[in-house]
Design an enzyme around this catalytic site. Structure first.
Site, short mmCIF file in Angstrom:
data_model
loop_
_atom_site.label_atom_id
_atom_site.label_comp_id
_atom_site.label_asym_id
_atom_site.label_seq_id
_atom_site.Cartn_x
_atom_site.Cartn_y
_atom_site.Cartn_z
N LYS A 32 30.99 15.06 -36.34
CA LYS A 32 29.88 14.62 -35.48
C LYS A 32 28.96 15.80 -35.16
O LYS A 32 27.74 15.69 -35.23
CB LYS A 32 30.43 13.99 -34.20
CG LYS A 32 29.39 13.21 -33.44
CD LYS A 32 29.96 12.49 -32.22
CE LYS A 32 30.61 11.16 -32.56
NZ LYS A 32 30.88 10.29 -31.41
N SER A 92 25.60 17.75 -24.36
CA SER A 92 26.64 18.70 -23.96
C SER A 92 26.31 20.10 -24.48
O SER A 92 26.54 21.10 -23.80
CB SER A 92 27.99 18.31 -24.56
OG SER A 92 28.50 17.21 -23.89
N THR A 100 23.63 9.30 -24.49
CA THR A 100 24.18 8.61 -25.66
C THR A 100 23.27 7.44 -26.03
O THR A 100 22.92 7.25 -27.21
CB THR A 100 25.62 8.12 -25.37
OG1 THR A 100 26.41 9.25 -25.02
CG2 THR A 100 26.22 7.43 -26.57
N ASN A 148 28.52 2.17 -19.25
CA ASN A 148 27.62 3.33 -19.24
C ASN A 148 26.62 3.27 -20.38
O ASN A 148 25.41 3.40 -20.17
CB ASN A 148 28.45 4.63 -19.30
CG ASN A 148 27.55 5.84 -19.42
OD1 ASN A 148 27.15 6.21 -20.52
ND2 ASN A 148 27.18 6.42 -18.31
N LYS A 199 39.84 18.35 -29.70
CA LYS A 199 40.19 17.22 -28.82
C LYS A 199 41.47 17.59 -28.12
O LYS A 199 42.25 18.41 -28.63
CB LYS A 199 40.40 15.96 -29.66
CG LYS A 199 40.25 14.67 -28.90
CD LYS A 199 38.81 14.43 -28.53
CE LYS A 199 38.45 13.00 -28.36
NZ LYS A 199 37.02 12.76 -28.37
N LYS A 219 34.47 22.03 -29.94
CA LYS A 219 33.94 21.21 -28.84
C LYS A 219 34.60 19.85 -28.90
O LYS A 219 34.63 19.22 -29.96
CB LYS A 219 32.42 21.04 -29.05
CG LYS A 219 31.74 20.25 -27.96
CD LYS A 219 31.21 21.17 -26.88
CE LYS A 219 30.74 20.45 -25.64
NZ LYS A 219 31.82 20.01 -24.74
P1 NAD Z 1 32.39 1.63 -20.40
O1 NAD Z 1 33.84 1.48 -20.10
O2 NAD Z 1 31.48 2.20 -19.37
O3 NAD Z 1 31.78 0.18 -20.79
C1 NAD Z 1 32.36 -0.66 -21.73
C2 NAD Z 1 31.68 -2.04 -21.61
O4 NAD Z 1 32.19 -2.88 -22.62
C3 NAD Z 1 31.92 -2.74 -20.28
O5 NAD Z 1 30.72 -3.37 -19.88
C4 NAD Z 1 32.93 -3.83 -20.64
O6 NAD Z 1 32.78 -4.99 -19.82
C5 NAD Z 1 32.49 -4.14 -22.04
N1 NAD Z 1 33.51 -4.80 -22.84
C6 NAD Z 1 34.82 -4.54 -22.93
N2 NAD Z 1 35.39 -5.40 -23.80
C7 NAD Z 1 34.40 -6.20 -24.27
C8 NAD Z 1 34.34 -7.26 -25.18
N3 NAD Z 1 35.43 -7.68 -25.82
N4 NAD Z 1 33.15 -7.81 -25.43
C9 NAD Z 1 32.03 -7.39 -24.80
N5 NAD Z 1 32.03 -6.40 -23.93
C10 NAD Z 1 33.20 -5.82 -23.65
O7 NAD Z 1 32.32 2.46 -21.76
P2 NAD Z 1 31.08 3.29 -22.31
O8 NAD Z 1 31.15 4.69 -21.84
O9 NAD Z 1 29.84 2.51 -22.12
O10 NAD Z 1 31.45 3.35 -23.87
C11 NAD Z 1 31.24 2.25 -24.73
C12 NAD Z 1 31.52 2.67 -26.16
O11 NAD Z 1 30.69 3.77 -26.51
C13 NAD Z 1 32.95 3.13 -26.44
O12 NAD Z 1 33.27 2.78 -27.76
C14 NAD Z 1 32.83 4.64 -26.35
O13 NAD Z 1 33.85 5.28 -27.08
C15 NAD Z 1 31.48 4.84 -27.00
N6 NAD Z 1 30.85 6.12 -26.66
C16 NAD Z 1 30.53 6.41 -25.37
C17 NAD Z 1 29.91 7.61 -25.08
C18 NAD Z 1 29.48 7.91 -23.68
O14 NAD Z 1 28.68 8.83 -23.51
N7 NAD Z 1 29.93 7.19 -22.67
C19 NAD Z 1 29.63 8.55 -26.10
C20 NAD Z 1 29.99 8.22 -27.42
C21 NAD Z 1 30.59 7.00 -27.67
#
Ligand code: NAD
Length: 424
Positions: A103, A358, A199, A230, A115, A79
Site C-alpha cells: 500500500k 499518516s 480515507t 467512519n 503490523k 509503517k
Molecule cells: P466502522 O466500524 O466505523 O464502520 C463500518 C460500517 O459498516 C458501520 O456503519 C456498520 O453499520 C456497517 N456495516 C457492518 N456490517 C455491514 C453490512 N453487512 N452491510 C452494510 N453495512 C455494514 O469502520 P470504518 O472505519 O468506516 O471502516 C470501514 C472499512 O474501511 C473497513 O473495511 C476498514 O478496514 C476499511 N478502512 C478504513 C480506514 C479508516 O481510515 N477508517 C482506512 C482503510 C480502510
C-alpha cells in the site's frame, strides 16, 4: 521457491489475505521474478513476539502476548497499525504487514510496511487496564519502534487515545519528545488536520481520475454506499457536498434509497437521532443486497470484507466500484467485474488516503511545522492522483486489472529499492 502464505488468518481478514495472496502468487509467475527476488519478498525482515505483564484491577498480574512484524523497510521506516484482538496471530500480522508494504509503495510514500498488536479482547478490560496494557506493550517493543524504524498507527479496536499512550510511554522511556513515533494522534498532541476523513476523500480523488478516463461526468453521478461508519459516512457527506447524487446508503440494519438523491446532512441527523438509517422521509428502505444491486454509476463498499461475491456480483449495475473497505470483493467477483467491464478501483489504491495522511502527520512532527487543512488536502490530492495515474498507466499498457497493476507497481518499487541498496 515456496511462498509460505498461510491458511490461518483472522476471520475478518480472511478474504483480504486470500484475495491478496491469490493475486500475488499469480503475479509472481507473470512477472517472472528471479528466485532471489521471490525469497526476498517472501520473508519479513523482522518478526517478533513479546510477553509482558499487566497488573489488573483485581491486583493480580496477567501475562499478555504481543506481536510486531516489520515486513520490509527498503523504501523507508516500516509503517503499520496496532490492533487489539483476541484472535490475532503472528501469521495474520505477517500478511497484513506485507499488504502495508504494498500500500505504501503504491502511494509512493517513503515507508515500508509493518503490523502488530496484542492478543486481547479490549472490551473485557477496564479503561485503567487498557492503558496499563498499552504502556506495558510499548515497554516491550520500544527498542524496535521509532520515527526512523517503525511507526505504529491505529487499527482494529485501537484509536486516538491508545496512540497517545503509546507516544507518552515511548517518550518517558527515551526522556525526550518524539511525537513522530506514532500517527493517529489528536491535533492537540501533534496529530494532523483532515485525518478523520482522509480515507474517504483520498478515495474520491482517485475516483474522479477514473471518471475522467471513462469520460463520466461528476455532477449528478449516482453513488450508492454500503457502510455508514467512519469511512462510509464521510464519503457520503463529501460526495453530497461535491454535487454527486447519493442515491443509497446502508449500515448493519439495512439502508435507504431515493433515486432523486438523499440529503446527506439530513440523513446523518436522522441516523444520529433514531440510531438507524431506516424510515427516512421520502426514501424507501432497502436491504444491503438491494443496495449492492441498485441502479447507480458508482458503488462504494465501505463496510466489511467479502461483501460482493459469486452470488451477487452479477447483479451489480454500477460502472465503477470504489473499494473503500478492505477486500469487499472476492476473487470470483473480481473476475466477473473484469469480464463485465466494470472498473474496480482496488482497496490498496482506493483507501490509501489514510496512510498518506499518516505520512503527513509524521512529516509535520519531524519538522515541528504544522499544515493548514488546505495544505493537507492539496498534498493528499497530489499523491492520490499520481498514484492512480501510475497504476492506470501500468494497467493500460499491460492490459491487466487495476488490482494486479497496483501490486505489480508496488513490487517493482520495492525490488528497485532493494536493488539500489545492493541487496539484489
Ligand atoms: P466502522 O466500524 O466505523 O464502520 C463500518 C460500517 O459498516 C458501520 O456503519 C456498520 O453499520 C456497517 N456495516 C457492518 N456490517 C455491514 C453490512 N453487512 N452491510 C452494510 N453495512 C455494514 O469502520 P470504518 O472505519 O468506516 O471502516 C470501514 C472499512 O474501511 C473497513 O473495511 C476498514 O478496514 C476499511 N478502512 C478504513 C480506514 C479508516 O481510515 N477508517 C482506512 C482503510 C480502510
Amino acid at each position: 521457491m515456496i511462498i509460505n502464505f498461510h491458511e490461518r488468518i483472522h476471520v475478518d481478514d480472511k478474504n483480504i489475505c486470500k484475495l491478496f495472496m491469490h493475486e500475488i502468487s499469480e503475479l509472481y509467475t507473470d512477472m517472472e521474478l528471479a528466485a532471489e527476488e521471490l525469497e526476498l519478498l517472501a520473508m519479513p525482515r523482522r518478526s517478533f513476539t513479546v510477553h509482558f505483564p499487566v497488573r489488573m484491577d483485581s491486583g493480580k498480574t496477567r501475562m499478555f502476548i504481543g506481536h510486531r512484524v516489520q515486513y520490509n523497510d527498503a523504501r523507508g521506516p516500516a509503517k503499520g497499525g496496532i490492533r487489539f484482538h483476541p484472535d490475532l496471530t503472528i501469521d495474520d500480522v505477517k500478511d497484513l504487514a506485507f499488504l502495508m508494504v504494498l500500500k505504501c509503495a503504491v502511494a509512493n510514500i517513503p515507508f515500508g510496511g509493518s503490523k502488530g498488536g496484542v492478543i486481547v479482547d479490549p472490551k473485557q478490560l477496564s479503561g485503567n487496564e487498557l492503558e496499563l496494557l498499552t504502556r506495558s506493550y510499548v515497554r516491550a517493543i520500544n527498542n524496535f519502534i521509532g520515527p526512523f524504524k517503525d511507526i505504529p498507527a491505529p487499527d482494529v479496536f485501537t484509536g486516538e487515545k491508545i496512540m497517545v499512550w503509546i507516544m507518552d510511554e515511548f517518550e518517558r522511556i527515551k526522556g525526550e519528545h518524539v511525537p513522530a513515533v506514532v500517527t493517529g494522534k489528536p491535533v492537540e498532541l501533534g496529530g494532523t488536520k483532515a485525518r478523520n476523513y482522509s480515507t474517504a476523500l483520498g478515495g474520491i480523488y482517485v475516483l474522479e481520475e477514473a471518471m475522467k478516463k471513462l469520460n463520466m461526468g461528476q455532477e449528478g453521478a449516482r453513488v450508492a454506499i454500503q457502510g455508514f461508519g467512519n469511512v462510509g459516512k464521510n464519503a457520503a457527506r463529501l460526495f453530497f457536498e461535491r454535487g454527486y447524487k447519493v442515491v443509497a446508503v446502508s449500515a448493519t440494519g439495512g439502508g435507504i434509497i431515493d433515486q432523486a438523491g438523499l440529503d446527506i446532512q439530513k440523513v446523518i441527523s436522522h441516523q444520529e437521532s433514531r440510531g438507524s438509517l431506516l424510515d427516512f422521509a421520502g426514501a424507501a428502505d432497502i436491504t444491503n443486497q438491494e443496495l449492492l444491486a441498485c441502479d447507480c454509476d458508482v458503488l462504494v463498499p465501505a463496510a466489511l470484507s467479502d461483501q460482493i461475491h459469486n452470488g451477487n456480483a452479477d447483479n451489480v449495475k454500477a460502472r465503477i466500484i470504489l473499494e473503500l473497505a478492505n477486500a469487499p470483493t472476492t476473487i470470483d467477483a473480481d473476475k466477473i467485474f473484469f469480464n463485465k467491464n466494470i472498473f474496480v478501483i482496488p482497496d490498496v489504491l482506493a483507501n490509501a488516503g489514510g496512510v498518506v495522511v499518516s505520512y503527513f502527520e509524521w512529516s509535520q512532527n519531524l519538522n515541528s511545522s504544522y499544515w493548514t487543512e488546505e495544505e493537507v488536502l492539496r498534498n493528499l490530492k497530489n499523491i492520490m492522483v499520481n498514484s492512480f495515474n501510475d497504476v492506470y498507466a501500468a494497467c493500460s499498457h499491460e492490459y491487466c486489472r487495476m488490482r494486479r497493476s497496483a501490486y505489480r507497481l508496488a513490487i517493482k518499487r520495492v525490488l528497485e529499492a532493494e536493488r539500489l541498496r545492493g541487496n539484489l
